[in-house]
Design an enzyme around this catalytic site. Structure first.
Site, short mmCIF file in Angstrom:
data_model
loop_
_atom_site.label_atom_id
_atom_site.label_comp_id
_atom_site.label_asym_id
_atom_site.label_seq_id
_atom_site.Cartn_x
_atom_site.Cartn_y
_atom_site.Cartn_z
N LEU A 139 0.70 -1.25 0.11
CA LEU A 139 -0.07 -0.14 -0.19
C LEU A 139 0.96 1.20 0.02
O LEU A 139 2.19 1.27 0.53
CB LEU A 139 -0.95 0.01 1.25
CG LEU A 139 -2.04 -1.06 1.24
CD1 LEU A 139 -2.75 -0.85 2.75
CD2 LEU A 139 -2.91 -0.96 0.34
N ASP A 140 0.44 2.48 -0.41
CA ASP A 140 0.94 3.55 -0.56
C ASP A 140 1.41 4.15 0.83
O ASP A 140 0.67 3.60 1.83
CB ASP A 140 0.27 4.77 -1.10
CG ASP A 140 0.23 4.55 -2.79
OD1 ASP A 140 0.91 3.62 -3.25
OD2 ASP A 140 -0.83 5.18 -3.29
N LYS A 141 2.19 4.95 1.10
CA LYS A 141 2.70 5.31 2.36
C LYS A 141 1.47 5.61 3.36
O LYS A 141 1.51 5.43 4.44
CB LYS A 141 3.94 6.21 2.23
CG LYS A 141 4.50 6.43 3.78
CD LYS A 141 5.70 7.59 3.63
CE LYS A 141 6.35 8.11 4.71
NZ LYS A 141 7.58 8.84 4.76
N THR A 143 -1.80 5.44 2.81
CA THR A 143 -2.58 4.75 2.50
C THR A 143 -2.95 3.40 3.81
O THR A 143 -1.76 3.07 4.03
CB THR A 143 -2.89 3.77 1.24
OG1 THR A 143 -3.02 4.73 0.28
CG2 THR A 143 -4.39 3.11 1.14
#
Length: 313
Positions: A139-141, A143
């Protein structure tokens, strides 16, 4: 199916519907295991039946004890680092963790120690489990939500393949700007790099195919916001963020893609994960509660998600 962990060994009591299956058939066909690791298990005699090595092509009988050496100690591959951890599901083979905002999923270099993978390594170390930390997706940082990790290479390879074949369902909650008038839709737009920005992606005819499904869960007309659930057929970088921005409804707080800075991060949460356990056949469902100290998501977001069928069902 009855399974147990005995030291370094995973043991299965052969069930009635596996009667006369061979070891080779179970590893290659039932589990769809990776050829390289199956070969290694065979060459290193790390599979036994009732405690002794046997011919891999001999039929097994109901009640036999099939044993596989899956749990030998291994280097974590990352630096263990303490932080509170929210484990949503765990067994001997895998775990699902609820990632907070502000953490990368895994290190970008060997010295980095402030990622979710480092936290998972510390958690396993504290339990006396020395396993190479294998993230199955990321997951994105900023998110939040459910992230799946494997505890050994064999199950990790199977989970990787399951992810590619869309056999692991991940459902996201997103809060977007504006009122979405279509209650349910699919965005099919290719995504590529934005040559004018080092980290941003954009819809581009020359990009990679990308498909996002969404469904409206609740409309907040007084705030001009819409809560939606999303699922992906592809896993492009920033896919949900790019696609929603491309239709004029960026995520709340996602300033990289045109959202207003009314929240300190993009309002995207990986709220639900479901899959069939690759080794035990159990149905696994994980719901990730919101873990921000002051979440922008409505309190009933998870309940609303549970009231609706998954978009991929």
């Amino acid at each position: 199916m009855k399974t147990t962990k005995k030291g370094d060994w995973f043991e299965i009591i052969i069930p009635p519907d596996w009667n006369e299956f061979t070891i080779d058939h179970i590893l290659r066909v039932v589990w769809n295991g990776p050829k390289k690791l199956i070969h290694m298990l065979k060459m290193e005699k790390q599979v036994t039946v009732n405690g002794v090595p046997v011919d891999w092509h001999s039929p097994l009988n109901r009640g036999d004890r099939l044993q596989l050496k899956f749990f030998a100690d291994a280097d974590f591959g990352v630096i263990p680092s303490y932080q509170d951890i929210d484990v949503l599901y765990e067994d001997d083979h895998l775990l699902v963790v609820n990632k907070p905002a502000g953490l990368d999923t895994h290190p970008n270099d060997l010295k980095q120690n402030n990622t979710l993978a480092n936290v998972v390594a510390y958690y396993l170390q504290a339990k006396g489990e020395f396993r190479k930390v294998l993230h199955i997706h990321r997951l994105d940082k900023d998110t939040t939500g459910a992230v799946l990790f494997a505890k050994h290479a064999f199950v990790g390879a199977i989970l990787d393949r399951m992810l590619e074949r869309r056999q692991i369902t991940r459902t996201y909650l997103a809060l977007v700007e504006g009122i979405l008038h279509k209650k349910k839709a699919t965005i099919k737009e290719p995504i590529g790099r934005d040559r004018h920005h080092p980290t941003r992606r954009r819809v581009s005819p020359s990009g990679q195919p990308a498909i996002t499904h969404y469904k409206v869960l609740k409309v907040y007309r007084n705030k001009q916001q819409t809560l939606i659930q999303c699922s992906l057929e592809t896993g492009r970088t920033h896919q949900i963020r790019v696609h929603l921005s491309s239709i004029g409804h960026p995520l709340i707080g996602d300033i990289l893609y045109g959202g207003a800075a009314t929240f300190p991060r993009q309002a995207l949460h990986a709220a639900k994960m479901t899959f069939i356990h690759p080794l035990t056949g159990e149905f696994i469902e994980c719901l990730a509660p919101f873990n921000d100290e002051t979440s922008i998501f409505p309190d009933d977001g998870i309940e609303l998600l549970n009231m609706h069928k998954d978009l991929t069902s």
